[in-house]
Write a protein that holds these residues in place. Structure first.
Motif, PDB file in Angstrom:
ATOM      1  N   GLU A  38       0.803  -1.224   0.000  1.00  0.00           N
ATOM      2  CA  GLU A  38       0.000   0.000   0.000  1.00  0.00           C
ATOM      3  C   GLU A  38       0.836   1.275   0.000  1.00  0.00           C
ATOM      4  OE1 GLU A  38      -1.589  -3.338   2.547  1.00  0.00           O
ATOM      5  OE2 GLU A  38       0.125  -1.978   2.767  1.00  0.00           O
ATOM      6  N   GLN A  84       1.074   3.935  -3.106  1.00  0.00           N
ATOM      7  CA  GLN A  84      -0.189   4.627  -3.370  1.00  0.00           C
ATOM      8  C   GLN A  84      -0.505   5.661  -2.292  1.00  0.00           C
ATOM      9  OE1 GLN A  84       0.171   1.282  -3.460  1.00  0.00           O
ATOM     10  NE2 GLN A  84       0.035   0.953  -5.673  1.00  0.00           N
ATOM     11  N   SER A  85       0.023   5.454  -1.086  1.00  0.00           N
ATOM     12  CA  SER A  85      -0.289   6.369   0.015  1.00  0.00           C
ATOM     13  C   SER A  85       0.658   7.561   0.097  1.00  0.00           C
ATOM     14  CB  SER A  85      -0.250   5.608   1.345  1.00  0.00           C
ATOM     15  OG  SER A  85       1.056   5.124   1.617  1.00  0.00           O
ATOM     16  N   ASP A  90      -2.634  -4.441 -11.337  1.00  0.00           N
ATOM     17  CA  ASP A  90      -2.975  -4.777  -9.944  1.00  0.00           C
ATOM     18  C   ASP A  90      -2.890  -6.277  -9.682  1.00  0.00           C
ATOM     19  OD1 ASP A  90      -3.393  -2.126  -9.410  1.00  0.00           O
ATOM     20  OD2 ASP A  90      -5.571  -2.204  -9.669  1.00  0.00           O
TER      21      ASP A  90
END
Length: 531
Positions: free
Chosen positions: A7, A10-11, A211
């Motif tokens: 993650e 993307q953060s 993805d």
């Protein structure tokens, strides 16, 4: 909010936006170990000068690694009086393993047991940890990647790469132009590495990261040439992306440094040592250079341990032993400013800590650090203006009352109680050194002396001569107690240490001077003419 390697990228934009808009950032770090075994000859002690403490602790920092970083970003809410919102995140980290980079680190059994006790998820650390590297490591890997001089060794070993190539090769034998297949379960910078290897090994395929994994498509050689020269997925772009992904959390560290926001921790000295070693540069041998580097990275440091320790007795608060207890006292009716203090709320998606306590989870402790800072600052502001009306609280006003504590970081066990990162360290405020003279106990060791006193109080012990030992404690009452109990002891006599009286070097010099003076006097008398 827990953030792993999957993650993290993307953060990053959201994290950057939060930090840039923050008033300050709370920090806490969990490690695979803290210090080498206490029986180690280089163990730290109250006798150590800050520079000596640093050199000894530096070895442990190089031995262990970070397994979790917690950040709690505090921002005042516009239009709301003295109200703050906290965005709290846990980051699971794991050292970058790519090409020539293959770090070694140790686990300390007591640290593992401690984190296990509080529910630490070692699977996230080991399987989904965010990579990171310092500037020196980045220079090496950048040179190797951009020059094409890199090897598959650590992140996906050669056997795994062979399996992937064999799987794609078998598929190619049956596939037609335009067909595609998916390689699932490959993410992050390792996905970039796999694509580079496949593109170099197989001239009639093209790869795309999605993805669901790495997509491999069969293409003609002409179409491959076209994609290589016109696509934004050219190999040179991929190499930059590999480097960016391999840097991992170090990218966010640089964002944090550039934002220049106040950094808040609790007993944060070990945190600062690891931040320097893991994300900036290997710790220098020079203690002064380390202080300068940290001050340049984070010009405003506030250690809540140092702040609360300094004012706790003045306010007659009960004794506390950890950050959670400090927070509980400041949130209780014992705090005279409880009802007028700052209001702190958790951001959406960060509400895990609203009702439940998670001690020693990094983000939770980072949130407690920030909350303690605001509560203590409000209490200090109230004390300053106790004779009159308190001005409208704001974080700049809080920083003003906290000014005496800025860049003063607590030192748990050393000759001074804190380190000043913006100037010379303050002189010691420890109790005086005591000297123990031993009689009728041949061959006595430092460990035996320590055990002799440990039931009464705890002292650090250092041998001075064969029958004399120095004793040092951080509590004045313990020093007074020992002086009273052992001043007239038949075999263990304790007194105040006086350098000019007790130092072996001074005694040796005085003896030499005495001998020289005696011989000079004898020579003078013998050389006098007789009447």
């Amino acid at each position: 909010m827990d953030v792993g390697a999957d993650e993290f990228e993307q953060s990053l934009p959201l994290l950057q936006e939060l930090v840039l808009g923050a008033d300050f950032v709370g920090l806490d770090i969990e490690f695979t170990g803290l210090r080498s075994n206490l029986s180690h000859p280089e163990q730290i002690s109250l006798f150590d000068l800050p520079s000596e403490w640093y050199l000894k602790t530096r070895q442990s920092v190089q031995q262990f690694t970070i397994c979790q970083i917690g950040l709690s970003v505090f921002s005042s809410i516009e239009g709301e009086s003295n109200k703050y919102v906290a965005h709290s995140c846990n980051f699971f980290l794991f050292p970058t393993t790519f090409g020539i980079l293959d770090s070694e680190f140790s686990f300390q059994a007591s640290s593992v047991q401690f984190l296990n006790q509080y529910g630490f998820d070692y699977n996230k650390f080991l399987k989904n940890g965010i990579p990171y590297m310092n500037e020196e490591q980045e220079k090496k890997i950048k040179q190797n990647i951009l020059t094409g001089n890199w090897k598959v060794r650590s992140s996906l070993d050669k056997d795994q790469i062979k399996v992937v190539i064999n799987e794609v090769t078998r598929w190619l034998d049956l596939a037609e132009e335009g067909d595609w297949m998916t390689l699932p379960g490959i993410a992050g910078f390792q996905a970039f590495e796999v694509q580079l290897v496949l593109r170099q090994a197989l001239p009639d395929i093209w790869t795309v990261l999605r993805d669901q994994g790495v997509i491999v498509k069969k293409v003609s050689k002409q179409h491959r040439w076209y994609l290589e020269n016109t696509s934004c997925d050219r190999e040179s772009c991929w190499k930059e992306k590999i480097l960016l992904s391999a840097r991992g959390f170090s990218v966010f560290f640089q964002m944090l440094v550039k934002a220049q926001k106040p950094l808040v921790g609790h007993n944060m000295m070990m945190d600062l040592l690891h931040l320097h070693e893991k994300f900036f540069r290997p710790l220098p041998e020079s203690y002064d250079q380390f202080k300068l580097n940290i001050h340049n990275l984070f010009p405003v440091l506030i250690d809540t341990k140092n702040v609360t320790k300094d004012i706790w007795k003045e306010l007659n608060f009960p004794r506390v032993s950890n950050l959670s207890e400090v927070y509980e006292v400041l949130s209780s009716d014992l705090n005279p400013t409880k009802n007028s203090g700052p209001v702190i709320i958790h951001a959406s998606k960060c509400e895990k800590y609203v009702e439940t306590k998670y001690p020693h989870e990094a983000a939770y402790d980072a949130f407690l650090c920030g909350s303690v800072l605001l509560k203590v600052a409000h209490l200090l502001l109230w004390r300053v203006h106790s004779a009159g009306s308190t001005p409208e609280p704001s974080f700049p006003l809080y920083l003003d009352v906290l000014a005496p504590y800025v860049n003063q970081v607590n030192l748990i066990r050393a000759g001074v109680p804190k380190i000043n990162f913006s100037g010379p360290d303050h002189p010691s405020t420890r109790p005086p050194i005591l000297i123990l003279s031993v009689r009728k106990w041949p061959g006595v060791t430092e460990q035996q002396v320590y055990r002799e006193f440990q039931n009464l109080c705890k002292f650090d012990v250092r041998r001075l001569t064969r029958s004399q030992f120095l004793l040092l404690t951080n509590k004045f009452k313990d020093a007074r107690s020992i002086l009273k109990e052992y001043r007239c002891h038949p075999t263990l006599q304790v007194s105040l240490y006086r350098y000019w009286r007790h130092s072996p070097n001074i005694n040796c010099m005085l003896q030499v001077c005495g001998i020289v003076t005696t011989w000079a006097l004898v020579a003078f008398l013998l050389g006098r003419p007789r009447p």
